[in-house]
Design a protein around this motif. Structure first.
Motif, short mmCIF file in Angstrom:
data_model
loop_
_atom_site.label_atom_id
_atom_site.label_comp_id
_atom_site.label_asym_id
_atom_site.label_seq_id
_atom_site.Cartn_x
_atom_site.Cartn_y
_atom_site.Cartn_z
N GLN A 1 0.84 -0.90 -0.18
CA GLN A 1 0.35 -0.03 -0.03
C GLN A 1 1.06 1.18 0.02
OE1 GLN A 1 -2.76 0.32 3.54
NE2 GLN A 1 -4.59 -0.66 2.30
N ILE A 2 0.71 2.32 -0.75
CA ILE A 2 1.25 3.84 -0.90
C ILE A 2 0.19 4.50 0.89
CG2 ILE A 2 1.82 5.73 -1.54
CD1 ILE A 2 1.55 4.20 -3.76
N ARG A 3 0.54 4.96 1.28
CA ARG A 3 0.42 5.68 2.59
C ARG A 3 0.58 7.73 2.52
NH1 ARG A 3 -2.95 2.50 7.65
NH2 ARG A 3 -3.71 0.54 6.60
N VAL A 4 -0.45 8.02 2.66
CA VAL A 4 -0.17 9.40 3.70
C VAL A 4 -0.04 9.02 5.48
CG1 VAL A 4 -2.46 10.13 3.27
CG2 VAL A 4 -0.85 11.97 3.70
N PHE A 5 1.29 9.64 5.45
CA PHE A 5 1.14 9.71 7.29
C PHE A 5 1.23 10.82 7.61
CE2 PHE A 5 4.58 7.81 4.91
CZ PHE A 5 6.03 7.75 5.71
N ARG A 6 1.91 11.08 9.26
CA ARG A 6 2.19 12.09 10.22
C ARG A 6 2.18 11.89 11.30
NH1 ARG A 6 -3.07 16.20 9.63
NH2 ARG A 6 -4.21 14.91 11.04
N GLN A 7 2.80 12.89 11.87
CA GLN A 7 2.71 12.40 13.60
C GLN A 7 1.36 12.10 13.96
OE1 GLN A 7 5.81 14.25 16.15
NE2 GLN A 7 7.25 13.72 14.56
N TYR A 8 0.73 11.43 15.35
CA TYR A 8 -0.65 11.67 15.96
C TYR A 8 -0.58 12.80 16.91
CZ TYR A 8 -5.00 10.29 17.85
OH TYR A 8 -6.05 9.82 17.92
N SER A 9 0.28 12.95 17.47
CA SER A 9 -0.02 13.81 18.59
C SER A 9 0.06 15.07 18.17
CB SER A 9 0.81 13.36 19.37
OG SER A 9 2.44 13.23 19.51
N VAL A 10 0.95 15.95 17.33
CA VAL A 10 1.05 16.81 17.52
C VAL A 10 0.25 17.90 16.67
CG1 VAL A 10 4.29 16.36 16.89
CG2 VAL A 10 2.01 17.05 14.89
N HIS A 11 0.02 19.33 17.14
CA HIS A 11 -0.88 19.75 16.78
C HIS A 11 -0.86 20.04 15.32
CE1 HIS A 11 -3.30 24.11 16.34
NE2 HIS A 11 -2.72 24.22 15.70
N HIS A 12 -1.95 20.54 14.81
CA HIS A 12 -1.75 20.26 13.35
C HIS A 12 -2.75 21.75 12.60
CE1 HIS A 12 -0.45 16.06 12.77
NE2 HIS A 12 -1.31 15.87 13.05
N GLY A 13 -1.91 22.32 11.51
CA GLY A 13 -2.61 23.68 11.45
C GLY A 13 -3.95 24.18 10.59
N PRO A 14 -4.02 25.20 10.34
CA PRO A 14 -5.72 24.42 8.55
C PRO A 14 -4.14 24.32 7.58
CG PRO A 14 -3.83 27.12 9.67
CD PRO A 14 -4.13 26.22 10.94
N VAL A 15 -3.18 24.67 7.31
CA VAL A 15 -2.89 24.43 6.20
C VAL A 15 -2.81 21.98 6.27
CG1 VAL A 15 -0.42 24.01 4.65
CG2 VAL A 15 -1.59 25.95 5.37
N ALA A 16 -2.03 21.52 6.79
CA ALA A 16 -1.97 20.38 7.93
C ALA A 16 -3.39 19.46 8.00
CB ALA A 16 -1.18 20.84 9.06
N ARG A 17 -4.22 20.67 7.99
CA ARG A 17 -6.04 20.35 7.69
C ARG A 17 -6.73 19.60 6.64
NH1 ARG A 17 -6.28 22.93 12.81
NH2 ARG A 17 -6.83 24.77 11.75
N ALA A 18 -5.94 20.73 5.95
CA ALA A 18 -6.40 21.29 4.75
C ALA A 18 -6.33 19.95 3.46
CB ALA A 18 -6.10 22.02 4.04
N ILE A 19 -4.57 19.40 3.63
CA ILE A 19 -4.00 18.52 2.95
C ILE A 19 -4.55 17.11 3.90
CG2 ILE A 19 -2.04 17.78 2.44
CD1 ILE A 19 -0.34 19.65 2.00
N TRP A 20 -4.58 16.40 4.56
CA TRP A 20 -5.56 15.62 5.52
C TRP A 20 -6.67 16.06 4.86
CZ3 TRP A 20 -2.10 11.71 7.25
CH2 TRP A 20 -2.82 10.93 7.86
N GLN A 21 -7.18 16.66 5.01
CA GLN A 21 -8.46 16.20 4.42
C GLN A 21 -8.72 16.13 2.45
OE1 GLN A 21 -11.35 16.12 6.04
NE2 GLN A 21 -12.47 15.56 5.13
N GLY A 22 -7.80 16.49 2.22
CA GLY A 22 -7.92 15.92 0.38
C GLY A 22 -6.98 14.52 0.40
N PHE A 23 -6.20 14.21 1.21
CA PHE A 23 -6.07 13.00 1.18
C PHE A 23 -7.17 12.18 2.01
CE2 PHE A 23 -1.19 14.57 0.14
CZ PHE A 23 -1.23 13.60 -0.54
#
Length: 297
Positions: free
Chosen positions: A265-287
């Motif tokens: 599988q190809i996955r998109v991933f990030r650290q779970y525990s850190v704060h995610h700002g608006p840019v991070a949230r927008a990209i994550w929602q797209g993925f």
């Protein structure tokens, strides 16, 4: 006791080495040693077991570090939140691609966010194999895209989503290697491979080549160019060389007595525990939308 001392302890625990921790913190090893000894004197007990080859925590040290890590995480969250509030959005957003997994549809998601948040500087990087996992775990990247195996969850506190599939096979220039060979015969031909990462599970033992001459390369475009030039064979993403396979510049090689094609599988991933700002949230929602489409397909 202060946050600097706790950060020093955490760096030692993560690297299991005074020298590596000192390099990571840009401090001298004697300064690090003195700071930890001072912290131990303040606490009244030893944090580190220095009798082993690698530094490890004492039983009391494990309990102390667990609470210290939570405090450092909270401090990191507070710092990021303050920066976001001051700037409006993240000042920069760092993405690391695994080169084998690059695909135009992933670019589209990132481009949408790039156009929406023009005050944020976007950085996109790649490198040796498992670079994306390594950079996300060490906070050098905010988002990673790469092949995914279940053991990756053990390398850090990560959340991930499946967004695609990676098919890997053995490829070489036309007629360089017989199209059907036994594994032992394949080792008579030179091999091209990506550099290993510094992840603990990664080493030359993961290589399909055992004993043949090997050329190590740090980017997939150069590897493919050497494949076309006839320098050797390689395990490579079939999607990256499909046009060359179709045209006859390159050919697939079948190994008769070993498994020779692999999928992940190809996955998109990030650290779970850190704060995610608006840019991070927008990209994550797209993925997330891409993930739902991949699962439904």
């Amino acid at each position: 006791m202060n946050l600097v001392q706790l950060k020093m302890l955490d760096a030692i625990v993560r690297t299991q080495s005074l020298s590596k921790a000192a390099n990571a913190l840009h401090k001298s090893q004697p300064a690090l040693t003195l700071a930890i000894k001072k912290l131990e004197a303040e606490l009244g007990f030893e944090l580190l077991d220095r009798n082993q080859y690698r530094l490890s925590l004492t039983e009391k040290g494990k309990l102390f570090h667990r609470e210290a890590a939570q405090l450092l995480s909270a401090q990191s969250y507070l710092t990021q939140l303050a920066n976001e509030l001051a700037l409006g959005n993240e000042a920069n957003f760092k993405i690391c691609y695994e080169q084998l997994c690059h695909a135009p549809q992933y670019n589209d998601i990132i481009c949408d966010a790039f156009r929406q948040y023009q005050s944020t500087e976007f950085s996109v990087s790649s490198g040796k194999r498992f670079a994306s996992l390594e950079q996300v775990n060490t906070a050098q990247a905010d988002l990673g895209i790469g092949p995914w195996f279940d053991l990756f969850h053990a390398t850090g506190d990560l959340e991930s989503m499946p967004i695609g599939k990676l098919d890997i096979g053995i490829v070489c220039a036309n007629n360089l290697v017989p199209k059907r060979v036994k594994y032992k015969q394949l080792q008579d031909y030179p091999c091209l491979a990506m550099f290993e990462s510094e992840m603990s599970f990664d080493s030359e033992r993961l290589s399909y080549s055992k004993g043949s001459a090997i050329m190590k390369i740090d980017d997939i475009a150069t590897l493919k160019s050497f494949l076309i030039s006839g320098a050797g064979w390689a395990m490579i993403s079939l999607a990256h060389c499909q046009s060359e396979l179709d045209s006859g510049l390159l050919q697939r090689v079948e190994v008769l007595d070993r498994e020779h094609t692999f999928s992940a599988q190809i996955r998109v991933f990030r650290q779970y525990s850190v704060h995610h700002g608006p840019v991070a949230r927008a990209i994550w929602q797209g993925f997330k939308r891409a993930s739902e489409q991949f699962i439904n397909d």
